[in-house]
Design a protein around this motif. Structure first.
Motif, PDB file in Angstrom:
ATOM      1  N   LEU A  71       0.849  -1.184   0.000  1.00 15.03           N
ATOM      2  CA  LEU A  71       0.000   0.000   0.000  1.00 15.03           C
ATOM      3  C   LEU A  71       0.887   1.236   0.000  1.00 15.03           C
ATOM      4  CD1 LEU A  71      -1.329   0.682   3.576  1.00 15.03           C
ATOM      5  CD2 LEU A  71       0.096  -1.290   3.111  1.00 15.03           C
ATOM      6  N   MET A  72       0.309   2.360  -0.402  1.00 13.23           N
ATOM      7  CA  MET A  72       1.066   3.609  -0.446  1.00 13.23           C
ATOM      8  C   MET A  72       0.897   4.360   0.864  1.00 13.23           C
ATOM      9  SD  MET A  72       2.962   5.813  -2.089  1.00 13.23           S
ATOM     10  CE  MET A  72       2.863   5.401  -3.838  1.00 13.23           C
ATOM     11  N   ASP A  73       2.023   4.813   1.427  1.00 19.48           N
ATOM     12  CA  ASP A  73       1.990   5.619   2.638  1.00 19.48           C
ATOM     13  C   ASP A  73       1.632   7.054   2.253  1.00 19.48           C
ATOM     14  OD1 ASP A  73       2.325   6.835   5.059  1.00 19.48           O
ATOM     15  OD2 ASP A  73       4.508   6.731   5.069  1.00 19.48           O
ATOM     16  N   PRO A  74       0.487   7.593   2.689  1.00 18.94           N
ATOM     17  CA  PRO A  74       0.101   8.949   2.277  1.00 18.94           C
ATOM     18  C   PRO A  74       1.012  10.032   2.837  1.00 18.94           C
ATOM     19  CG  PRO A  74      -1.423   8.096   3.932  1.00 18.94           C
ATOM     20  CD  PRO A  74      -0.530   6.961   3.538  1.00 18.94           C
ATOM     21  N   LEU A  75       1.787   9.719   3.888  1.00 19.22           N
ATOM     22  CA  LEU A  75       2.678  10.725   4.458  1.00 19.22           C
ATOM     23  C   LEU A  75       3.994  10.822   3.711  1.00 19.22           C
ATOM     24  CD1 LEU A  75       2.120  10.159   8.293  1.00 19.22           C
ATOM     25  CD2 LEU A  75       1.108  11.903   6.818  1.00 19.22           C
ATOM     26  N   SER A  76       4.661   9.702   3.541  1.00 21.34           N
ATOM     27  CA  SER A  76       5.984   9.709   2.900  1.00 21.34           C
ATOM     28  C   SER A  76       5.921   9.504   1.397  1.00 21.34           C
ATOM     29  CB  SER A  76       6.857   8.614   3.510  1.00 21.34           C
ATOM     30  OG  SER A  76       6.322   7.330   3.199  1.00 21.34           O
TER      31      SER A  76
END
Length: 387
Positions: A71-76
């Motif tokens: 999954l994609m980390d929305p922060l980094s």
């Protein structure tokens, strides 16, 4: 049940709710296992459920790449991965955060893992893992320690008729390399051995076929297998595996002469990143593995044996383990009528009762106690069994 309620109860394939009393049963078993590990000097760590993909799938973690959710980390804005196995995380902790700690490092853990798909024997995609890692030592005593610890902990939670199946997943490759076989011939032999197909091994031919057939046929009870193995003219490249298996079995027999031990001299599947003595744990009449473990090199790619820090350990699978553990005795539940003082209920809990408090007055306290699954009720200050 209304249609919308049915829809909200639906879960993805391989995932399920753990309900009473199974959830409490699992929690109690995990606590007892961890207490046993701690008593043997293993300290608990708790790695996160999700990590950056490139960290989680490096080194030994690469073996779980096809089973890992991303999954994609929305922060980094970096890709992250949900762990499919906890062992690589423990290795990361030992070789980074604890790299300057005294060796050997003894760590234990417990937690859920999530996998892309289940298997025929284990259709569940989320399972709880409990285990230990012993990082630093190369001695056979380390191999023996983790195997004996696994057996002791499993028997401590009530597993009966335990057996340990030893293997050295590197042996076949080392035999083939020592006899000058190429990669293609080795791969064909490996496939035939995985299927336990003696005819296919013979059909490959070459100097290794007869030797590998003997190894395959000798697999079984430990003493018989080791008697055959000790008499075989193995190439020098495989001598290391023979010595380690012999030394570890000697230590195990000295400590636990009663333990059922078998040896599979050609097993490989499921041990892709192991670099030496490995093992699987079973219980009679219980489908599937209770756990597995073995030796590896921490912090390197699978199959690279010359680098990295040596380690060994095991992982127990709680879904299978609980099928081998007797269910606990039902809790002694007592219904405490509305208006009972907190102190009076507390005294019952101190005596070992599980108190279920009435939150409003009722006309029939006995009926209410039955409705709330209590076998007793508090009546005039006295605990009375229900008839």
């Amino acid at each position: 049940m209304p249609a919308d309620s049915l829809s909200s109860a639906l879960l993805p394939a391989g995932l399920h709710d753990v309900l009473p009393p199974e959830a409490a049963h699992e929690a109690a078993a995990v606590a007892r296992l961890l207490a046993d590990f701690t008593a043997h000097g293993y300290e608990r760590v708790e790695p996160p459920l999700v990590e950056f993909e490139d960290n989680l799938l490096s080194g030994s973690g690469a073996a779980m790449a096809k089973q890992t959710f991303r999954l994609m980390d929305p922060l980094s804005q970096r890709m992250m991965a949900v762990r499919a196995d906890i062992t690589p995380q423990i290795v990361r902790i030992a070789t980074t955060r604890l790299k300057n700690g005294a060796r050997p490092v003894r760590l234990c853990y417990a937690g859920p893992v999530l996998r892309v798909k289940g298997s025929q024997l284990r259709p569940e995609r989320q399972i709880t893992q409990v285990g230990v890692e012993l990082i630093g030592p190369l001695e056979a005593e380390a191999d023996a320690e983790v195997i004996l610890l696994a057996a002791h902990a499993l028997e401590g939670v009530g597993v009966r008729h335990l057996s340990v199946d030893l293997c050295v997943p590197t042996m076949v490759a080392r035999v083939c390399r020592g006899l000058g076989l190429g990669e293609e011939e080795t791969a064909r032999l490996r496939e035939a051995l995985d299927k336990k197909d003696a005819a296919a091994v013979s059909a490959v031919g070459g100097p290794a076929a007869s030797l590998l057939q003997t190894l395959m046929a000798a697999s079984g009870p430990a003493e018989r297998a080791m008697e055959v193995l000790s008499a075989l003219p193995l190439p020098e490249t495989a001598e290391k595996d023979r010595r380690r298996l012999t030394d570890a079995l000697r230590l195990l027999r000295a400590a636990r002469p009663d333990l059922t031990i078998t040896v599979d001299l050609v097993e490989h599947r499921g041990f892709e990143y192991q670099t030496g003595l490995s093992f699987t744990l079973f219980a009679r009449d219980v489908r599937g593995e209770l756990g597995a473990g073995g030796r590896y090199r921490a912090g390197v790619r699978p199959g690279v044996e010359e680098e990295g820090e040596p380690g060994t350990g095991f992982t127990l699978y709680m879904d299978t383990l609980l099928r081998a553990v007797p269910a606990p005795e039902p809790a002694k539940r007592v219904y405490v009528p509305h208006g009972t003082s907190w102190a009076a209920a507390g005294k019952l809990r101190a005596e070992g009762w599980v108190t279920v408090a009435g939150l409003a007055p009722v006309a029939d306290a006995a009926a209410e106690a039955r409705r709330l699954d209590c076998g007793h009720r508090l009546d005039g200050g006295t605990v009375t069994p229900l008839t």
